[in-house]
Design a protein around this motif. Sequence first.
Motif, PDB file in Angstrom:
ATOM      1  N   LYS A  34       0.651  -1.285   0.096  1.00  0.00           N
ATOM      2  CA  LYS A  34      -0.235  -0.003  -0.037  1.00  0.00           C
ATOM      3  C   LYS A  34       0.945   1.152   0.110  1.00  0.00           C
ATOM      4  O   LYS A  34       1.052   1.632   1.149  1.00  0.00           O
ATOM      5  CB  LYS A  34      -0.883   0.196   1.194  1.00  0.00           C
ATOM      6  CG  LYS A  34      -1.898  -1.194   1.279  1.00  0.00           C
ATOM      7  CD  LYS A  34      -2.719  -1.234   2.451  1.00  0.00           C
ATOM      8  CE  LYS A  34      -3.753  -2.389   2.665  1.00  0.00           C
ATOM      9  NZ  LYS A  34      -4.678  -2.085   3.668  1.00  0.00           N
ATOM     10  N   ALA A  35       1.203   1.753  -1.200  1.00  0.00           N
ATOM     11  CA  ALA A  35       2.334   2.682  -1.250  1.00  0.00           C
ATOM     12  C   ALA A  35       1.940   3.521  -2.539  1.00  0.00           C
ATOM     13  O   ALA A  35       3.048   4.104  -2.989  1.00  0.00           O
ATOM     14  CB  ALA A  35       3.617   2.087  -1.309  1.00  0.00           C
ATOM     15  N   SER A  36       0.804   3.858  -2.706  1.00  0.00           N
ATOM     16  CA  SER A  36       0.480   5.009  -3.507  1.00  0.00           C
ATOM     17  C   SER A  36       1.050   6.341  -3.072  1.00  0.00           C
ATOM     18  O   SER A  36       1.154   6.672  -2.050  1.00  0.00           O
ATOM     19  CB  SER A  36      -0.835   4.975  -3.960  1.00  0.00           C
ATOM     20  OG  SER A  36      -1.646   5.693  -2.930  1.00  0.00           O
ATOM     21  N   GLU A  37       1.049   7.235  -4.124  1.00  0.00           N
ATOM     22  CA  GLU A  37       1.629   8.421  -3.783  1.00  0.00           C
ATOM     23  C   GLU A  37       0.731   9.067  -2.651  1.00  0.00           C
ATOM     24  O   GLU A  37       1.082   9.823  -1.574  1.00  0.00           O
ATOM     25  CB  GLU A  37       1.660   9.468  -5.031  1.00  0.00           C
ATOM     26  CG  GLU A  37       2.041  10.982  -4.643  1.00  0.00           C
ATOM     27  CD  GLU A  37       2.168  11.830  -6.274  1.00  0.00           C
ATOM     28  OE1 GLU A  37       2.600  12.859  -6.001  1.00  0.00           O
ATOM     29  OE2 GLU A  37       2.098  11.333  -7.067  1.00  0.00           O
ATOM     30  N   SER A  38      -0.538   9.023  -2.669  1.00  0.00           N
ATOM     31  CA  SER A  38      -1.653   9.856  -1.865  1.00  0.00           C
ATOM     32  C   SER A  38      -1.764   8.818  -0.567  1.00  0.00           C
ATOM     33  O   SER A  38      -1.678   9.572   0.667  1.00  0.00           O
ATOM     34  CB  SER A  38      -3.107   9.774  -2.343  1.00  0.00           C
ATOM     35  OG  SER A  38      -3.385   8.412  -2.603  1.00  0.00           O
ATOM     36  N   THR A  39      -1.524   7.689  -0.657  1.00  0.00           N
ATOM     37  CA  THR A  39      -1.320   6.510   0.615  1.00  0.00           C
ATOM     38  C   THR A  39      -0.072   7.138   1.342  1.00  0.00           C
ATOM     39  O   THR A  39      -0.085   7.177   2.654  1.00  0.00           O
ATOM     40  CB  THR A  39      -1.375   5.315   0.281  1.00  0.00           C
ATOM     41  OG1 THR A  39      -2.422   4.946  -0.496  1.00  0.00           O
ATOM     42  CG2 THR A  39      -1.232   4.359   1.572  1.00  0.00           C
ATOM     43  N   LEU A  40       1.118   7.220   0.674  1.00  0.00           N
ATOM     44  CA  LEU A  40       2.384   7.532   1.359  1.00  0.00           C
ATOM     45  C   LEU A  40       2.099   9.019   2.274  1.00  0.00           C
ATOM     46  O   LEU A  40       2.596   9.238   3.332  1.00  0.00           O
ATOM     47  CB  LEU A  40       3.380   7.871   0.501  1.00  0.00           C
ATOM     48  CG  LEU A  40       3.810   6.336   0.036  1.00  0.00           C
ATOM     49  CD1 LEU A  40       4.903   6.735  -1.101  1.00  0.00           C
ATOM     50  CD2 LEU A  40       4.631   5.607   1.016  1.00  0.00           C
ATOM     51  N   ILE A  51      -0.372   1.872  13.053  1.00  0.00           N
ATOM     52  CA  ILE A  51       0.685   1.292  12.110  1.00  0.00           C
ATOM     53  C   ILE A  51      -0.074   0.645  10.898  1.00  0.00           C
ATOM     54  O   ILE A  51       0.317  -0.528  10.527  1.00  0.00           O
ATOM     55  CB  ILE A  51       1.505   0.041  12.887  1.00  0.00           C
ATOM     56  CG1 ILE A  51       1.989   0.701  14.383  1.00  0.00           C
ATOM     57  CG2 ILE A  51       2.932  -0.137  11.967  1.00  0.00           C
ATOM     58  CD1 ILE A  51       2.704  -0.398  15.106  1.00  0.00           C
ATOM     59  N   HIS A  52      -0.971   1.236  10.340  1.00  0.00           N
ATOM     60  CA  HIS A  52      -1.692   0.616   9.352  1.00  0.00           C
ATOM     61  C   HIS A  52      -0.923   0.908   7.913  1.00  0.00           C
ATOM     62  O   HIS A  52      -1.324   1.690   6.703  1.00  0.00           O
ATOM     63  CB  HIS A  52      -2.966   1.462   9.204  1.00  0.00           C
ATOM     64  CG  HIS A  52      -3.773   1.484  10.486  1.00  0.00           C
ATOM     65  ND1 HIS A  52      -3.854   0.249  11.335  1.00  0.00           N
ATOM     66  CD2 HIS A  52      -4.400   2.642  11.312  1.00  0.00           C
ATOM     67  CE1 HIS A  52      -4.848   0.479  12.501  1.00  0.00           C
ATOM     68  NE2 HIS A  52      -5.017   1.582  12.449  1.00  0.00           N
ATOM     69  N   CYS A  53       0.032  -0.020   7.995  1.00  0.00           N
ATOM     70  CA  CYS A  53       0.673   0.224   6.685  1.00  0.00           C
ATOM     71  C   CYS A  53       0.821  -0.889   5.901  1.00  0.00           C
ATOM     72  O   CYS A  53       0.952  -1.398   4.700  1.00  0.00           O
ATOM     73  CB  CYS A  53       2.296   0.634   6.935  1.00  0.00           C
ATOM     74  SG  CYS A  53       3.209  -0.685   7.712  1.00  0.00           S
ATOM     75  N   GLY A  54       0.350  -2.239   6.652  1.00  0.00           N
ATOM     76  CA  GLY A  54       0.279  -3.503   6.045  1.00  0.00           C
ATOM     77  C   GLY A  54       1.586  -4.180   5.874  1.00  0.00           C
ATOM     78  O   GLY A  54       2.561  -3.892   5.762  1.00  0.00           O
ATOM     79  N   ILE A  61       9.792  -2.271   2.554  1.00  0.00           N
ATOM     80  CA  ILE A  61      11.007  -1.587   3.174  1.00  0.00           C
ATOM     81  C   ILE A  61      12.244  -2.225   3.598  1.00  0.00           C
ATOM     82  O   ILE A  61      13.309  -1.835   3.573  1.00  0.00           O
ATOM     83  CB  ILE A  61      10.376  -0.592   4.146  1.00  0.00           C
ATOM     84  CG1 ILE A  61       9.368   0.464   3.507  1.00  0.00           C
ATOM     85  CG2 ILE A  61      11.497   0.146   4.921  1.00  0.00           C
ATOM     86  CD1 ILE A  61       9.824   1.324   2.714  1.00  0.00           C
ATOM     87  N   GLU A  62      11.883  -3.339   4.294  1.00  0.00           N
ATOM     88  CA  GLU A  62      13.020  -4.466   4.907  1.00  0.00           C
ATOM     89  C   GLU A  62      13.839  -4.785   3.629  1.00  0.00           C
ATOM     90  O   GLU A  62      14.979  -4.884   3.679  1.00  0.00           O
ATOM     91  CB  GLU A  62      12.331  -5.351   5.499  1.00  0.00           C
ATOM     92  CG  GLU A  62      13.576  -6.210   6.265  1.00  0.00           C
ATOM     93  CD  GLU A  62      13.011  -7.292   7.209  1.00  0.00           C
ATOM     94  OE1 GLU A  62      13.742  -8.203   7.466  1.00  0.00           O
ATOM     95  OE2 GLU A  62      11.901  -7.038   7.873  1.00  0.00           O
TER      96      GLU A  62
END
Length: 234
Positions: A34-40, A51-54, A61-62
């Motif tokens: 979940k890393a669209s421009e708006s979501t970021l 911590i709602h990043c999924g 990221i890791e």
Amino acid sequence: MKLGEVLEFIRTAIEDVTYKEFSEIIKEANPDAKASESTLKSYKSLRADQIHCGAELSKAIESLYGIDLYQSVTDDPIVVVDPTKLKPDNVQLLKGVGATFQKFPLFDKHIPPFNGQEKYPAPFCLLPSVLCEEAEFGIQVLDNNMAPIINKGDYAFCRQLLTDEKIRQGHLYLASFDKPDGRTFKIGKAGLNGKEISLVQVKPGAKPARIQENTLRGVYKVVGRYSGEAGINQ
């Protein structure tokens, strides 16, 4: 740290890219993140306990930076579980902001990392940092020139010199430097002579290794060693 703060640090300090570019980097690593421009951008408004990043974003990221998002948000500060995913320069950057490094790489007969290098050499393995808390990496010694302090086959644990830290006469250092047929490294007790570093070795008859400043790739303090017989000494 808040989730948005961790991601913003990666985007601006480590990558120095726009939200759109950051989104593309993450999506390339894991299309399900979940890393669209708006979501970021929306992550910046989350509270410290959110911590709602999924899981997919955490995995991305890791895999890209060796940073554990969950630990970085639930603990404090940023937690790095695999520094070899980063550029050596960014390891120093993260150390400067107090990041926690849970592991350090062990190199088997490789040239050590140095500032400006795009990536780390492939490590032999990663060791828990509790074994030698100052160490940034370990590297296998290829000769007996420092015996019996460090013997051939031992691993020297090293760290980068701090910004304001000076080389101290007689202390043990590792220097990585260029030579006509490639790049190499040597370990020895340091001596200074103008713009030249000499590494004095213990082996009888061994000549000091004299390294010109303009050939240096990195100077590291030896903070511990591992020997198969004696275990870890710091």
